[in-house]
Design a protein around this motif. Sequence first.
Motif, PDB file in Angstrom:
ATOM      1  N   LYS A  76       0.809  -1.224   0.000  1.00  0.00           N
ATOM      2  CA  LYS A  76       0.000   0.000   0.000  1.00  0.00           C
ATOM      3  C   LYS A  76       0.840   1.271   0.000  1.00  0.00           C
ATOM      4  CE  LYS A  76      -3.958  -2.099   2.236  1.00  0.00           C
ATOM      5  NZ  LYS A  76      -4.963  -1.983   3.287  1.00  0.00           N
ATOM      6  N   GLN A  77       2.179   1.112   0.067  1.00  0.00           N
ATOM      7  CA  GLN A  77       3.076   2.261   0.115  1.00  0.00           C
ATOM      8  C   GLN A  77       2.669   3.219   1.244  1.00  0.00           C
ATOM      9  OE1 GLN A  77       5.688   3.089  -2.389  1.00  0.00           O
ATOM     10  NE2 GLN A  77       5.533   0.880  -2.638  1.00  0.00           N
ATOM     11  N   LYS A  78       2.494   2.643   2.436  1.00  0.00           N
ATOM     12  CA  LYS A  78       1.972   3.412   3.555  1.00  0.00           C
ATOM     13  C   LYS A  78       2.710   3.034   4.834  1.00  0.00           C
ATOM     14  CE  LYS A  78      -2.731   4.509   4.940  1.00  0.00           C
ATOM     15  NZ  LYS A  78      -4.108   4.067   4.870  1.00  0.00           N
ATOM     16  N   LYS A  79       2.804   3.978   5.783  1.00  0.00           N
ATOM     17  CA  LYS A  79       3.372   3.729   7.105  1.00  0.00           C
ATOM     18  C   LYS A  79       2.260   3.866   8.133  1.00  0.00           C
ATOM     19  CE  LYS A  79       7.811   5.837   5.978  1.00  0.00           C
ATOM     20  NZ  LYS A  79       8.722   6.932   6.337  1.00  0.00           N
ATOM     21  N   VAL A  80       2.232   2.936   9.086  1.00  0.00           N
ATOM     22  CA  VAL A  80       1.267   3.001  10.181  1.00  0.00           C
ATOM     23  C   VAL A  80       1.998   2.713  11.487  1.00  0.00           C
ATOM     24  CG1 VAL A  80      -0.722   2.362   8.761  1.00  0.00           C
ATOM     25  CG2 VAL A  80       0.575   0.580   9.918  1.00  0.00           C
ATOM     26  N   SER A  81       1.418   3.152  12.584  1.00  0.00           N
ATOM     27  CA  SER A  81       2.032   2.856  13.877  1.00  0.00           C
ATOM     28  C   SER A  81       1.763   1.400  14.244  1.00  0.00           C
ATOM     29  CB  SER A  81       1.500   3.788  14.956  1.00  0.00           C
ATOM     30  OG  SER A  81       0.122   3.585  15.150  1.00  0.00           O
ATOM     31  N   CYS A  82       2.632   0.842  15.059  1.00  0.00           N
ATOM     32  CA  CYS A  82       2.443  -0.554  15.461  1.00  0.00           C
ATOM     33  C   CYS A  82       3.047  -0.788  16.838  1.00  0.00           C
ATOM     34  CB  CYS A  82       3.054  -1.510  14.441  1.00  0.00           C
ATOM     35  SG  CYS A  82       4.857  -1.538  14.413  1.00  0.00           S
ATOM     36  N   TYR A  83       2.625  -1.878  17.430  1.00  0.00           N
ATOM     37  CA  TYR A  83       3.241  -2.379  18.648  1.00  0.00           C
ATOM     38  C   TYR A  83       3.273  -3.883  18.561  1.00  0.00           C
ATOM     39  CZ  TYR A  83      -1.544  -3.141  20.416  1.00  0.00           C
ATOM     40  OH  TYR A  83      -2.845  -3.543  20.577  1.00  0.00           O
ATOM     41  N   ALA A  84       4.076  -4.515  19.406  1.00  0.00           N
ATOM     42  CA  ALA A  84       4.239  -5.965  19.359  1.00  0.00           C
ATOM     43  C   ALA A  84       4.280  -6.518  20.775  1.00  0.00           C
ATOM     44  CB  ALA A  84       5.523  -6.325  18.621  1.00  0.00           C
ATOM     45  N   LYS A  85       3.810  -7.742  20.901  1.00  0.00           N
ATOM     46  CA  LYS A  85       3.830  -8.411  22.199  1.00  0.00           C
ATOM     47  C   LYS A  85       4.223  -9.866  21.975  1.00  0.00           C
ATOM     48  CE  LYS A  85       1.264  -9.015  26.413  1.00  0.00           C
ATOM     49  NZ  LYS A  85       1.728  -8.091  27.405  1.00  0.00           N
ATOM     50  N   ILE A  86       5.200 -10.310  22.752  1.00  0.00           N
ATOM     51  CA  ILE A  86       5.613 -11.711  22.690  1.00  0.00           C
ATOM     52  C   ILE A  86       4.722 -12.505  23.635  1.00  0.00           C
ATOM     53  CG2 ILE A  86       7.467 -13.337  23.231  1.00  0.00           C
ATOM     54  CD1 ILE A  86       9.422 -11.289  22.175  1.00  0.00           C
ATOM     55  N   ILE A  87       4.051 -13.494  23.070  1.00  0.00           N
ATOM     56  CA  ILE A  87       3.165 -14.349  23.860  1.00  0.00           C
ATOM     57  C   ILE A  87       3.978 -15.424  24.563  1.00  0.00           C
ATOM     58  CG2 ILE A  87       1.147 -15.871  23.786  1.00  0.00           C
ATOM     59  CD1 ILE A  87       0.642 -12.840  23.092  1.00  0.00           C
ATOM     60  N   ASN A  88       4.870 -16.048  23.822  1.00  0.00           N
ATOM     61  CA  ASN A  88       5.856 -16.970  24.394  1.00  0.00           C
ATOM     62  C   ASN A  88       7.074 -16.921  23.477  1.00  0.00           C
ATOM     63  OD1 ASN A  88       5.575 -18.948  22.278  1.00  0.00           O
ATOM     64  ND2 ASN A  88       3.738 -19.705  23.281  1.00  0.00           N
ATOM     65  N   ASP A  89       8.052 -17.750  23.698  1.00  0.00           N
ATOM     66  CA  ASP A  89       9.286 -17.671  22.907  1.00  0.00           C
ATOM     67  C   ASP A  89       9.061 -17.895  21.416  1.00  0.00           C
ATOM     68  OD1 ASP A  89      10.730 -17.095  25.152  1.00  0.00           O
ATOM     69  OD2 ASP A  89      11.457 -19.133  25.450  1.00  0.00           O
ATOM     70  N   ASN A  90       7.914 -18.453  21.033  1.00  0.00           N
ATOM     71  CA  ASN A  90       7.674 -18.796  19.633  1.00  0.00           C
ATOM     72  C   ASN A  90       6.535 -18.035  18.974  1.00  0.00           C
ATOM     73  OD1 ASN A  90       9.718 -20.844  19.534  1.00  0.00           O
ATOM     74  ND2 ASN A  90       8.370 -22.095  20.787  1.00  0.00           N
ATOM     75  N   ILE A  91       5.840 -17.175  19.708  1.00  0.00           N
ATOM     76  CA  ILE A  91       4.693 -16.456  19.145  1.00  0.00           C
ATOM     77  C   ILE A  91       4.813 -14.971  19.437  1.00  0.00           C
ATOM     78  CG2 ILE A  91       2.180 -16.155  19.200  1.00  0.00           C
ATOM     79  CD1 ILE A  91       1.955 -19.126  19.850  1.00  0.00           C
ATOM     80  N   LEU A  92       4.700 -14.184  18.371  1.00  0.00           N
ATOM     81  CA  LEU A  92       4.769 -12.731  18.445  1.00  0.00           C
ATOM     82  C   LEU A  92       3.513 -12.170  17.783  1.00  0.00           C
ATOM     83  CD1 LEU A  92       6.470 -10.079  18.868  1.00  0.00           C
ATOM     84  CD2 LEU A  92       7.367 -10.478  16.564  1.00  0.00           C
ATOM     85  N   VAL A  93       2.818 -11.272  18.463  1.00  0.00           N
ATOM     86  CA  VAL A  93       1.630 -10.649  17.891  1.00  0.00           C
ATOM     87  C   VAL A  93       1.973  -9.204  17.557  1.00  0.00           C
ATOM     88  CG1 VAL A  93      -0.771  -9.977  18.267  1.00  0.00           C
ATOM     89  CG2 VAL A  93       0.053 -12.170  19.134  1.00  0.00           C
ATOM     90  N   ILE A  94       1.836  -8.866  16.273  1.00  0.00           N
ATOM     91  CA  ILE A  94       2.080  -7.511  15.786  1.00  0.00           C
ATOM     92  C   ILE A  94       0.720  -6.865  15.555  1.00  0.00           C
ATOM     93  CG2 ILE A  94       3.051  -6.115  13.911  1.00  0.00           C
ATOM     94  CD1 ILE A  94       5.240  -7.575  15.326  1.00  0.00           C
ATOM     95  N   THR A  95       0.517  -5.671  16.104  1.00  0.00           N
ATOM     96  CA  THR A  95      -0.741  -4.955  15.902  1.00  0.00           C
ATOM     97  C   THR A  95      -0.426  -3.613  15.250  1.00  0.00           C
ATOM     98  OG1 THR A  95      -1.723  -6.008  17.832  1.00  0.00           O
ATOM     99  CG2 THR A  95      -2.804  -4.024  17.017  1.00  0.00           C
ATOM    100  N   ALA A  96      -1.075  -3.375  14.096  1.00  0.00           N
ATOM    101  CA  ALA A  96      -0.915  -2.120  13.371  1.00  0.00           C
ATOM    102  C   ALA A  96      -2.138  -1.253  13.608  1.00  0.00           C
ATOM    103  CB  ALA A  96      -0.749  -2.407  11.881  1.00  0.00           C
ATOM    104  N   ASN A  97      -1.901   0.037  13.783  1.00  0.00           N
ATOM    105  CA  ASN A  97      -2.986   0.998  14.015  1.00  0.00           C
ATOM    106  C   ASN A  97      -2.967   2.054  12.918  1.00  0.00           C
ATOM    107  OD1 ASN A  97      -3.858   0.019  16.632  1.00  0.00           O
ATOM    108  ND2 ASN A  97      -1.881   0.739  17.346  1.00  0.00           N
ATOM    109  N   ASN A  98      -4.129   2.253  12.305  1.00  0.00           N
ATOM    110  CA  ASN A  98      -4.277   3.263  11.270  1.00  0.00           C
ATOM    111  C   ASN A  98      -5.516   4.076  11.594  1.00  0.00           C
ATOM    112  OD1 ASN A  98      -4.110   4.764   8.969  1.00  0.00           O
ATOM    113  ND2 ASN A  98      -4.831   3.144   7.604  1.00  0.00           N
ATOM    114  N   ASN A  99      -5.320   5.189  12.291  1.00  0.00           N
ATOM    115  CA  ASN A  99      -6.428   6.039  12.739  1.00  0.00           C
ATOM    116  C   ASN A  99      -7.392   5.252  13.609  1.00  0.00           C
ATOM    117  OD1 ASN A  99      -5.351   8.292  11.429  1.00  0.00           O
ATOM    118  ND2 ASN A  99      -6.365   7.753   9.521  1.00  0.00           N
TER     119      ASN A  99
END
Length: 124
Positions: A89-112
């Motif tokens: 999309k040629q776009k930048k959005v804010s994001c945060y990440a949380k490690i659930i355990n050593d093998n799972i990472l959840v990335i959340t992107a926020n756009n307005n």
Amino acid sequence: MKTLIYMTILMVNFWFTANAHIATANPDTILGKWQNDDGRIIEFTKNQTAYDAFIVDAPDKKLIRAKQISGLVFDGNQYNNGTLYLIKKQKKVSCYAKIINDNILVITANNNYFSKSQTWHKVQ
């Protein structure tokens, strides 16, 4: 007898909670390679006190070496203040990440007003 059972349950819960906190308290746990839902392999690197992520393998080879995430800062619980590059999309959005355990990472992107999460898995 009920008190002994209650105390045992309490101690077991405390042990699991303490160990879970110890496992996730290391900010460098995010370092390494993760696979996203699109089949891309993204590698997190440390950039002074923040974390960046680059695509190291993808079905579309033109994406290799593209920066996917920049500026994630660990706050003791999760990684905040990041920027996610939506390449298609040629776009930048804010994001945060949380490690659930050593093998799972959840990335959340926020756009307005909208947000979307994706679960990534550690590549061994």
